[in-house]
Design a protein around this motif. Structure first.
Motif, PDB file in Angstrom:
ATOM      1  N   ASP A   6       0.873  -1.178   0.000  1.00 43.22           N
ATOM      2  CA  ASP A   6       0.000   0.000   0.000  1.00 43.22           C
ATOM      3  C   ASP A   6       0.909   1.226   0.000  1.00 43.22           C
ATOM      4  O   ASP A   6       1.346   1.682   1.051  1.00 43.22           O
ATOM      5  N   VAL A   7       1.212   1.719  -1.194  1.00 44.50           N
ATOM      6  CA  VAL A   7       2.165   2.827  -1.308  1.00 44.50           C
ATOM      7  C   VAL A   7       1.648   4.084  -0.621  1.00 44.50           C
ATOM      8  O   VAL A   7       2.434   4.904  -0.142  1.00 44.50           O
ATOM      9  N   TYR A   8       0.338   4.239  -0.569  1.00 46.20           N
ATOM     10  CA  TYR A   8      -0.247   5.423   0.065  1.00 46.20           C
ATOM     11  C   TYR A   8       0.048   5.425   1.566  1.00 46.20           C
ATOM     12  O   TYR A   8       0.424   6.448   2.129  1.00 46.20           O
ATOM     13  N   ALA A   9      -0.074   4.271   2.200  1.00 50.57           N
ATOM     14  CA  ALA A   9       0.185   4.170   3.640  1.00 50.57           C
ATOM     15  C   ALA A   9       1.679   4.040   3.925  1.00 50.57           C
ATOM     16  O   ALA A   9       2.209   4.697   4.816  1.00 50.57           O
ATOM     17  N   ALA A  10       2.371   3.195   3.163  1.00 52.97           N
ATOM     18  CA  ALA A  10       3.777   2.914   3.439  1.00 52.97           C
ATOM     19  C   ALA A  10       4.699   4.056   3.043  1.00 52.97           C
ATOM     20  O   ALA A  10       5.792   4.191   3.587  1.00 52.97           O
ATOM     21  N   GLY A  11       4.256   4.897   2.114  1.00 52.30           N
ATOM     22  CA  GLY A  11       5.117   5.962   1.611  1.00 52.30           C
ATOM     23  C   GLY A  11       5.283   7.149   2.530  1.00 52.30           C
ATOM     24  O   GLY A  11       6.219   7.934   2.368  1.00 52.30           O
ATOM     25  N   GLY A  12       4.381   7.308   3.487  1.00 52.44           N
ATOM     26  CA  GLY A  12       4.479   8.385   4.470  1.00 52.44           C
ATOM     27  C   GLY A  12       4.609   9.762   3.854  1.00 52.44           C
ATOM     28  O   GLY A  12       4.055  10.045   2.784  1.00 52.44           O
ATOM     29  N   PRO A  13       5.384  10.636   4.514  1.00 50.99           N
ATOM     30  CA  PRO A  13       5.526  12.017   4.048  1.00 50.99           C
ATOM     31  C   PRO A  13       6.145  12.141   2.652  1.00 50.99           C
ATOM     32  O   PRO A  13       5.805  13.045   1.896  1.00 50.99           O
ATOM     33  N   LEU A  14       7.021  11.226   2.317  1.00 54.36           N
ATOM     34  CA  LEU A  14       7.644  11.269   0.995  1.00 54.36           C
ATOM     35  C   LEU A  14       6.601  11.019  -0.091  1.00 54.36           C
ATOM     36  O   LEU A  14       6.577  11.714  -1.109  1.00 54.36           O
ATOM     37  N   PHE A  15       5.708  10.058   0.138  1.00 57.82           N
ATOM     38  CA  PHE A  15       4.657   9.802  -0.838  1.00 57.82           C
ATOM     39  C   PHE A  15       3.697  10.981  -0.911  1.00 57.82           C
ATOM     40  O   PHE A  15       3.249  11.357  -1.989  1.00 57.82           O
ATOM     41  N   LYS A  16       3.383  11.584   0.224  1.00 51.38           N
ATOM     42  CA  LYS A  16       2.502  12.746   0.231  1.00 51.38           C
ATOM     43  C   LYS A  16       3.116  13.866  -0.602  1.00 51.38           C
ATOM     44  O   LYS A  16       2.418  14.527  -1.373  1.00 51.38           O
TER      45      LYS A  16
END
Length: 151
Positions: A6-16
Motif C-alpha cells: 500500500d504505497v499510500y500508507a507505506a510511503g508516508g511524508p515522501l509519498f505525500k
C-alpha cells in the motif's frame, strides 16, 4: 493481481510530497486534454494498465474522442493531432524512453516552436510525474477499482 504494498500508507511524508507534486503539475496551466494525451501515451510506452485505464477515462471526461485515444499508439501517422500536440507527444516519447531515444535537437525544436520555456518545463514535469506513477503502478500492481477494473 494483488497489490504488493500500500504505497499510500507505506510511503508516508515522501509519498505525500510526491502526490502533492502531481497535483501541482495538474494546475500548471497546460491544457487538460493535452496532459491526458501525454499521460496515456507514456502509459502505453510503459505498459501501465492501471494508468491507461485511469487516463483514457479522464481523457474522455476532458472531451477526447475515442478515435484520438485509439490512435495515440500511432500518433506520428495519424492526422488528427495539432502541431502542439505532436510536439508534446514527441517530447513524451523521447523522455519516456530517454535511455535509448535521448532528447535530440530536432525533437526539442518542435517543442520550442509550440511551447514557451515555462510550458516546456511544465510539460517535462508532467512527463516525469506520469512516468513515476507508471513505475509505482507497475512495480506495486496498483489499480483503481472505482473505474471498473476487476481485481
Amino acid at each position: 493481481m494483488n497489490n504488493r504494498a500500500d504505497v499510500y500508507a507505506a510511503g508516508g511524508p515522501l509519498f505525500k510530497a510526491w502526490y502533492d507534486l502531481s497535483m501541482q503539475v495538474e494546475k500548471s496551466g497546460l491544457e487538460k486534454s493535452l496532459l491526458e494525451l501525454v499521460k496515456v501515451r507514456a502509459s502505453q510506452i510503459n505498459g501501465c494498465a492501471n494508468c491507461l485505464n485511469m487516463h483514457t477515462f479522464d481523457a474522455r471526461k476532458a472531451g477526447e474522442t475515442e478515435q484520438r485515444i485509439h490512435l495515440l499508439g500511432a500518433w506520428e501517422e495519424a492526422p488528427c493531432y495539432s502541431a502542439r500536440e505532436r510536439a508534446a507527444l514527441g517530447w513524451t516519447d523521447h523522455l519516456t524512453e530517454v535511455a535509448t531515444k535521448r532528447a535530440p535537437d530536432q525533437i526539442y525544436a518542435k517543442l520550442a516552436a509550440e511551447f514557451s520555456a515555462e510550458e516546456q518545463v511544465q510539460l517535462t514535469l508532467a512527463i516525469n510525474v506520469i512516468n513515476g506513477w507508471n513505475r509505482l503502478a507497475v512495480g506495486f500492481h496498483l489499480y483503481n477499482p472505482t473505474l471498473g477494473w476487476a481485481a
